[in-house]
Design a protein around this motif. Structure first.
Motif, mmCIF file in Angstrom:
data_model
loop_
_atom_site.group_PDB
_atom_site.id
_atom_site.type_symbol
_atom_site.label_atom_id
_atom_site.label_comp_id
_atom_site.label_asym_id
_atom_site.label_seq_id
_atom_site.Cartn_x
_atom_site.Cartn_y
_atom_site.Cartn_z
ATOM 1 N N CYS A 128 0.910 -1.251 -0.190
ATOM 2 C CA CYS A 128 0.099 0.079 0.014
ATOM 3 C C CYS A 128 0.916 1.359 0.079
ATOM 4 O O CYS A 128 0.669 2.310 -0.624
ATOM 5 N N LYS A 130 3.974 1.565 -1.018
ATOM 6 C CA LYS A 130 4.424 1.723 -2.309
ATOM 7 C C LYS A 130 3.657 2.317 -3.410
ATOM 8 O O LYS A 130 4.253 2.831 -4.239
ATOM 9 N N TRP A 131 2.349 1.583 -3.580
ATOM 10 C CA TRP A 131 1.380 1.951 -4.453
ATOM 11 C C TRP A 131 1.130 3.649 -4.333
ATOM 12 O O TRP A 131 1.167 4.218 -5.245
ATOM 13 N N SER A 132 1.046 4.033 -2.867
ATOM 14 C CA SER A 132 0.577 5.407 -2.845
ATOM 15 C C SER A 132 1.656 6.516 -2.792
ATOM 16 O O SER A 132 1.566 7.707 -2.912
#
Length: 164
Positions: A128, A130-132
């Motif tokens: 999460c 890394k994605w954001s």
């Protein structure tokens, strides 16, 4: 989530790694007090599930607050005071429904699932983050998991009630 992503969260806010690690360590130091406090409150009030639900919700709200507040130290202190209070009531749930003849295997299954979740949670939180692009997303994921706990407790009680 706190120990895995807390220092990174504060470094993202221009704290030094030493300051960030020291601030986040307050949670661990206070957990030494909050875990037995939660058990004591659960025993004294004779309402362990109420303690579990209330402290999970408070813990989740504080997890949501930390990435969004400049009052880091007071928030970290509050996290430390509430984070461990649900531990005793949670760990007592399996023994409350397992018969003595199945308790050892039941507790083995419980701890296998528990430690599996403890391993997967930070990995998902990391994904999460890394994605954001921010460690704050890991805190949001952690808060969502904490808010799922009262729902899971409701399901546990329903199943336990059907078996009784």
């Amino acid at each position: 989530m706190i120990f895995s992503f807390g220092p990174t969260l504060l470094v993202e806010r221009s704290w030094s790694i030493t300051q960030a690690g020291s601030a986040i360590s307050i949670v661990l130091w206070l957990a030494v007090v909050s875990v037995p406090l939660g058990g004591m409150l659960a025993d004294r009030t004779r309402r362990p599930q109420t303690i579990l639900v209330v402290t999970c919700i408070l813990f989740a709200l504080l997890m949501l607050l930390l990435p969004r507040t400049s009052a880091v130290i007071p928030t970290v202190i509050a996290l430390g005071l509430f984070c461990g209070q649900s531990a005793g009531p949670v760990l007592g749930l399996p023994a409350s429904v397992l018969k003595p003849e199945t308790r050892s295997i039941g507790m083995g299954i419980f701890y296998t699932v528990y430690y599996g979740a403890m391993m997967l949670g930070p990995a998902i939180g990391g994904a999460c983050a890394k994605w954001s692009g921010s460690a704050g997303a890991a805190f949001d994921f952690g808060a969502a998991v904490l808010l799922a706990c009262p729902l899971l407790l409701w399901g546990f009680n329903r199943i336990a009630g059907l078996r009784a």
